[in-house]
Motif scaffolding. Structure first.
Motif, short mmCIF file in Angstrom:
data_model
loop_
_atom_site.label_atom_id
_atom_site.label_comp_id
_atom_site.label_asym_id
_atom_site.label_seq_id
_atom_site.Cartn_x
_atom_site.Cartn_y
_atom_site.Cartn_z
N LEU A 30 0.83 -1.20 0.00
CA LEU A 30 0.00 0.00 0.00
C LEU A 30 0.87 1.26 0.00
CD1 LEU A 30 -2.94 0.98 0.10
CD2 LEU A 30 -2.76 0.96 2.59
N ARG A 32 3.94 1.66 -1.02
CA ARG A 32 4.73 1.79 -2.26
C ARG A 32 3.89 1.77 -3.52
NH1 ARG A 32 10.24 -1.77 -1.56
NH2 ARG A 32 10.98 -0.75 0.33
N ASN A 33 2.58 1.51 -3.36
CA ASN A 33 1.67 1.43 -4.50
C ASN A 33 2.18 0.41 -5.54
OD1 ASN A 33 -0.68 2.06 -5.89
ND2 ASN A 33 0.35 3.64 -7.09
N THR A 35 2.02 -3.95 -6.77
CA THR A 35 1.19 -5.15 -6.71
C THR A 35 2.01 -6.32 -6.18
OG1 THR A 35 1.72 -5.85 -8.96
CG2 THR A 35 -0.19 -4.38 -8.68
#
Length: 78
Positions: A30, A32-33, A35
Motif C-alpha cells: 500500500l 509503495r503502491n 502489486t
C-alpha cells in the motif's frame, strides 16, 4: 534429538507467523503502491520472510526495516 541442530530459521512458519508477515507485506504494498505479483512485490515478500526467520516478529518493525532497506537485498550484515 535433531532439534538441537536446527536453528529457529529452519522451522516452518505457522498461521500466526504468516498472518504477521502478510500484514507487513500488505502495508508495504500500500505504501509503495505496488502489486504483489510485481518483481518488487516478490522481493518485498522475500525480505519479510528473511527478516522474520532472523527473529523480527513484530509487523511494525518488519515494515520499518523493509522501508529503511529501500531496495537493498542484504538487510543484515553477516
Amino acid at each position: 534429538m535433531t532439534s538441537r541442530y536446527l536453528s529457529e530459521r529452519d522451522f516452518a512458519l505457522d498461521s500466526i507467523d504468516l498472518d504477521t508477515c502478510q500484514r507487513a507485506f500488505d502495508a508495504i504494498l500500500l505504501k509503495r503502491n505496488i502489486t504483489r505479483e510485481s518483481e518488487e512485490g516478490e522481493e518485498v515478500a522475500a525480505i519479510i520472510i528473511e527478516l522474520f526467520r532472523e527473529g523480527i516478529h513484530d509487523e511494525h518493525e518488519l515494515v520499518a526495516l523493509v522501508e529503511n532497506n529501500d531496495g537493498h537485498r542484504s538487510v543484515r550484515a553477516e
